[in-house]
Design an enzyme around this catalytic site. Structure first.
Site, PDB file in Angstrom:
ATOM      1  CB  ILE A 524      -0.967   0.032   1.198  1.00 38.59           C
ATOM      2  CG1 ILE A 524      -0.216  -0.246   2.502  1.00 38.59           C
ATOM      3  CG2 ILE A 524      -2.096  -0.967   1.032  1.00 38.59           C
ATOM      4  CD1 ILE A 524      -1.055  -0.074   3.743  1.00 38.59           C
ATOM      5  N   GLY A 527       8.414   3.753   0.150  1.00 39.45           N
ATOM      6  CA  GLY A 527       9.180   4.894   0.652  1.00 39.45           C
ATOM      7  C   GLY A 527      10.646   4.642   0.467  1.00 39.45           C
ATOM      8  N   GLY A 530      11.649   1.322   1.998  1.00 39.27           N
ATOM      9  CA  GLY A 530      11.139   0.042   1.525  1.00 39.27           C
ATOM     10  C   GLY A 530       9.636   0.096   1.334  1.00 39.27           C
ATOM     11  CE  LYS A 531       8.314  -3.440  -3.185  1.00 41.85           C
ATOM     12  NZ  LYS A 531       8.475  -4.725  -3.858  1.00 41.85           N
ATOM     13  CE  LYS A 546       7.971   3.469   7.295  1.00 35.42           C
ATOM     14  NZ  LYS A 546       7.764   4.645   8.143  1.00 35.42           N
ATOM     15  CG  ASP A 642       9.217  14.027   4.979  1.00 35.38           C
ATOM     16  OD1 ASP A 642       9.066  14.995   4.193  1.00 35.38           O
ATOM     17  OD2 ASP A 642       9.346  12.857   4.595  1.00 35.38           O
TER      18      ASP A 642
END
Ligand SMILES: *[C@@H]1O[C@H](CO)[C@@H](O)[C@H](O)[C@H]1NC(C)=O
Ligand SMILES: *[C@@H]1O[C@H](CO)[C@@H](O)[C@H](O)[C@H]1NC(C)=O
Ligand SMILES: *[C@@H]1O[C@H](CO)[C@@H](O)[C@H](O)[C@H]1NC(C)=O
Ligand SMILES: *[C@@H]1O[C@H](CO)[C@@H](O)[C@H](O)[C@H]1NC(C)=O
Ligand SMILES: *[C@@H]1O[C@H](CO)[C@@H](O)[C@H](O)[C@H]1NC(C)=O
Ligand SMILES: *[C@@H]1O[C@H](CO)[C@@H](O)[C@H](O)[C@H]1NC(C)=O
Ligand SMILES: *[C@@H]1O[C@H](CO)[C@@H](O)[C@H](O)[C@H]1NC(C)=O
Ligand SMILES: *[C@@H]1O[C@H](CO)[C@@H](O)[C@H](O)[C@H]1NC(C)=O
Ligand SMILES: *[C@@H]1O[C@H](CO)[C@@H](O)[C@H](O)[C@H]1NC(C)=O
Ligand SMILES: *[C@@H]1O[C@H](CO)[C@@H](O)[C@H](O)[C@H]1NC(C)=O
Ligand SMILES: *[C@@H]1O[C@H](CO)[C@@H](O)[C@H](O)[C@H]1NC(C)=O
Length: 854
Positions: A524, A527, A530-531, A546, A642
């Protein structure tokens, strides 16, 4: 061959004796309670004991309000004898059943007859069984009227009643059924039935639809029976179902085209394919079936289809019962099974799987029903790959079970108010089949979370693992190395650094199971690290997982920072960390799942319905609260670093939460000297002052948040290189219009006419202030929050007077629903577990929110 007579007797005796023993045991553990009376009655050979009868072995408690348990009764012959009394309560009420460790069917019987001072249509209540929510805000009349489509028969003197069926796997010595009326309303119950279930009724894991052979564990999930059908046959009454007393409904009303399925039957010599099957269903179920009509026609271009209403956003176990009644050979009948339009099984050969003709057999499937879907389709059709054999299908029985999530089986139904039985004429009430898609089964989910904070030695691992992947120490030694701004010790409101608050440690196999072995289709998010996968833990909790990419530039340091930050921070507007996994070079974080994804995805670049101005404002307010808490809630202030719309996530109720603390940093001190490594953040959101002076303060977040505000109303990327030069950077473009006091010229067209101009003016002013060149001229997040709330206050009354004139978009309707849901009262938020917020805040005020104390 010839057995001595004595031995036969001996065998017989054994068989008979054990059968008796089993029945006797079952009876001693059963509770059949006739509510609201001291008298007992016998119905179909079973004795139902009054809940007020002496020595009934149950405890009834309602200490708060003694008047709350008035029994009520009607002496009409219109009603089933069991249902002429009920217990009515307007305060909490507990029934306790001792000695019930193990698996049980729990059935709650409701028959809404006229009660003296109560309007039965207004009854709303919840039921909780040892912590598992069975129903919330439940309306018996509402449910009965909703099920009108499934009325089985009509005739004289028929009553409507409803039976909800669950299976509870009870770990305690006592089962407590807690009845809790909604404030100002009341509840009632006519009878309670508790019958021991056989442990082999459900396997521990079940094949997942669309999971490529993967299995899903369903142990410890609560189960509610939604539907139970005898396909192709007539209704099977509780008395015809051994000691389990289930009801099997007729299937025809659920078929899309009844003519597609030809009824067949043959009652000769059916046996169970294994001993374990015997409690799964009575043989009667297998004696009838449906096959596809016109078996002579080779080219089949249709499916046999059944359609069921189900509750969205739950997992379901679909159980199909099969028994080959016609063919004597294998490979005569091969078909495909579809569940919600996906292939659940192909090349399905009943003869082979069951081990022959007349063998009773069942197959379970696990499927997830998404939040937007409220139907479950089950279709059987030809399997063209199987040639001539692949043209006919067969089904004997069907059950649909709903599985609990997070200790919850309750779904709050929206009923049309007041409508009970539109079709019933004045003297005649209609008969709703018991269990007619209503009966239910539930395993009590008691999840024992092990907060094992094992500290692992790093010695051997470090040698074997690639450089960046070291085992994580939660006692702070590694964590502290790059986070220097920690007041070591007692001043810290969170206790010692990175202590045991990091939530659950997951084992890698658990993570693999939750993500279908890191199935790409579950990704979903992506970054630098990773995923992110959508996953589901054993107890049904949806989570975002994550997984660090070992090649990622951002490494362990960020992960550790994030674990450390998140595990200490609990706030309604911060995404919660549930746990982590670090094993075999994997670095994995497990977060609460945010059903509606990023704020950005709801603004542009997707097909999602546009958010209303109010929803955008509320999302910004939510994010502002989260940031405000970060800046002020912790001892030393945390800078997010961020802030952007992809780091603002929306939960199922569109509540916005800040996520991604991978770049977070405590305190203002900068320990890097080189600009290129020091400056982190995302292009387009970056504070120019931070860039110039490398001075990181909370005001850098404020700047980025200002960009978010413009993005929320303009609904375009913050950097869009395809646009003319002056438009590329949203911050510059929007500020240009804002300075001219005409922000409305560039905002999202879809908002047109649906926002209060004053509120937008205010909104633009706040954003403008956030983007001030110098940090010290920018407002604090607290001030930003205050002004945003003010804008919302301007907008709401404006909408009330101006709504309805313009297009009322679907998202507005949606938003309204979400709100209602959020505000809805509920008990027992969580089946107490995991590192998930113990402080699940009520609406905290602007000044600071809450923190999680150790
Ligand atoms: C049941 O209740 C009725 C009325 O309250 C009372 O007359 C009767 O004695 C009770 N019966 C038993 C068995 O307690
Ligand atoms: C109560 O429990 C005892 C012992 O298990 C049993 O003999 C008795 O029949 C039970 N009473 C009722 C009303 O079920
Ligand atoms: C019912 O039981 C629950 C816990 O088992 C308890 O918290 C609650 O106070 C009880 N309610 C009543 C009315 O006894
Ligand atoms: C229907 O109710 C009437 C009185 O209310 C009763 O005389 C009659 O026996 C009932 N019929 C059935 C089939 O129960
Ligand atoms: C799922 O379970 C079935 C039957 O228990 C087994 O044959 C199969 O190998 C399992 N699949 C996986 C991926 O573990
Ligand atoms: C069984 O099937 C036969 C025809 O094959 C039919 O006449 C009969 O009514 C069926 N019986 C039942 C109980 O459905
Ligand atoms: C039922 O099955 C038996 C044995 O398989 C068979 O001999 C008989 O003909 C079947 N009856 C019908 C009506 O199909
Ligand atoms: C029957 O159930 C038992 C206990 O769950 C299990 O060990 C056994 O493998 C099962 N047998 C079959 C044939 O499924
Ligand atoms: C499955 O297909 C039917 C008919 O084509 C459709 O009405 C239904 O919405 C689909 N269901 C899902 C879950 O996509
Ligand atoms: C049967 O239903 C499935 C799923 O909805 C569909 O994909 C398939 O095309 C259908 N088959 C036929 C022959 O209509
Ligand atoms: C409940 O609602 C139904 C349908 O609106 C109505 O016929 C019935 O009289 C209502 N019952 C009461 C007690 O108000």
């Amino acid at each position: 061959m010839a057995l001595p007579v004595r031995e036969i007797f001996g065998l017989l005796f054994l068989v008979i004796f054990s059968a008796f023993a089993r029945i006797a045991e079952a009876q001693s553990k059963s509770f059949l309670i006739n509510c609201g009376t001291n008298s007992s009655i016998t119905v179909s050979g079973r004795k139902w004991v009054g809940d007020l009868a002496p020595n009934n072995n149950i405890t009834l408690s309602s200490p708060a309000n003694a008047a709350s348990t008035t029994p009520s009764s009607v002496d009409s012959t219109t009603y089933e004898p069991l249902y002429v009394t009920a217990r009515i309560f307007d305060g909490g009420l507990n029934y306790s059943f001792p000695g019930t460790r193990g698996s049980y069917f729990v059935r709650l019987h409701f028959c809404p007859f006229p009660f003296d001072h109560y309007n039965v249509n207004e009854s709303r209540f919840g039921v909780v069984a040892n912590g598992l929510k069975l129903v919330s805000e439940f309306s018996v009349s509402g449910e009965i009227s909703r099920k009108n489509a499934y009325l089985l028969s009509s005739g004289s003197n028929l009553t409507s009643f409803l039976v909800k069926e669950y299976i509870l796997a009870i770990k305690e010595d006592v089962l407590v059924l807690e009845f809790i009326p909604v404030k100002g309303s009341f509840g009632f119950v006519n009878a309670i039935e508790i019958v021991p279930a056989v442990d082999t009724l459900f396997a521990g894991s079940v094949s997942k639809v669309g999971g490529n052979g993967a299995n899903q564990s369903i142990s410890w999930r609560g189960i509610e029976t939604m539907y139970r059908l005898n396909v192709g046959g007539s209704e099977i009454d509780p008395g015809q179902d051994a000691d389990l007393w289930r009801t099997w409904e007729v299937d025809s009303s659920y078929m899309i085209t009844e003519n597609a399925g030809l009824k067949i039957n043959n009652s000769s010599k059916i046996t169970f394919s294994s001993a374990n099957e015997s409690s799964v269903a009575p043989l009667l179920v297998y004696e009838t079936a449906r096959t596809m009509v016109n078996t002579e026609v080779l080219e089949k271009r249709f499916n046999m289809s059944w359609k069921f209403e189900v509750h969205p956003d739950f997992d379901y176990l679909v159980r199909l019962h099969f028994c080959e009644l016609i063919f004597d050979k294998a490979n005569e009948r091969i078909f495909r099974i579809y569940i919600n339009n996906r292939t659940a099984a192909d090349n399905f050969n009943v003869f082979v799987r069951a081990g022959g003709k007349n063998k009773a057999y069942h197959q379970d499937f696990f499927d997830v029903v998404s939040p937007k879907v409220d139907t479950l389709w089950i279709q059987l059709g030809p399997d063209t790959a199987a040639g001539a054999a692949g043209t006919d299908a067969l089904l004997n029985g069907l059950e649909i079970f709903k599985l609990s999530r997070n200790g919850n089986l309750a779904y709050v139904e929206k009923y049309d108010s007041g409508v009970t039985s539109p079709r019933s004429s004045k003297n005649q009430m209609l008969w709703v089949g018991v269990g007619a898609g209503i009966a239910s089964v539930a395993i009590l989910a008691i999840v024992i979370y092990c907060f094992c904070n094992r500290l692992r030695g790093k010695s051997s691992d470090t040698k074997n693992t690639p450089a960046r992947w070291r085992p994580l120490f939660l006692n702070g030694s590694i964590l502290n190395s790059n986070v220097n701004a920690k007041g070591a010790g007692s001043q810290n409101p969170y206790g010692s650094v990175g202590s045991v608050r990091a939530g659950k440690r997951f084992m890698l196999p658990e993570i693999r199971a939750a993500t279908n072995n890191f199935d790409e289709s579950l990704v979903i998010g992506l970054g630098g690290f990773g995923k992110v996968y959508k996953g589901e833990t054993d107890d049904g909790t949806l989570v975002a997982i994550k997984r660090a990419n070992p090649q990622s530039q951002q490494g362990l340091a960020e992960f550790e920072t994030e674990i450390e930050m998140l595990s200490k921070l609990r706030h309604r507007h911060l995404v919660s960390l549930i746990g982590f996994c670090e094993e075999q070079n994997e670095m994995i974080l497990v977060y609460e799942y945010m059903a509606n994804g990023t704020l950005r995805s709801h603004l542009f670049g997707s097909d999602l319905p546009p958010l209303t101005f109010k929803q955008r404002l509320e999302a910004c307010i939510g994010a502002a609260r989260g940031l405000h808490y970060l800046h002020t809630g912790a001892d030393r202030g945390i800078i997010h670093r961020d802030v952007k719309t992809t780091n603002i996530l929306l939960d199922e109720n569109f509540v916005a939460k800040m996520s991604d603390f991978g770049l977070s940093k405590t305190g203002p001190a900068l320990d890097h000297t080189h600009v290129s490594t020091a400056v982190k953040g995302s292009f387009g959101y970056l504070d120019p002052e931070y860039y110039r002076r490398q001075q990181l303060t909370e005001k850098s977040d404020v700047y980025s948040f200002g960009v978010v505000l413009f993005e929320a109303v303009c609904a375009r990327p913050v950097i869009n290189p395809t646009l003319p030069k002056d438009q590329i950077n949203l911050a510059e473009w929007a500020m240009m219009w804002q300075r001219k006091r005409s922000l409305e010229t560039i905002i999202d067209r879809r908002l047109e006419g649906n926002y209060c101009p004053e509120a937008l003016k205010k909104f633009g002013e706040i954003a403008e202030k956030c983007l001030a060149d110098e940090g010290k001229s920018r407002p604090t997040m607290g001030e930003v929050l205050w002004h945003l709330e003010y804008a919302l206050q301007l907008h709401e009354p404006w909408m009330r007077t101006n709504a309805g004139d313009n297009s009322f978009t679907s998202s507005q309707v949606f938003g309204g629903e979400a709100e209602e849901k959020e505000g809805a009262p509920s008990f027992d938020e969580e089946a107490g577990c995991s590192g998930k917020s113990t402080t699940r805040e009520s609406d905290e005020s602007a000044d600071g929110g809450e923190r999680h104390e150790n």
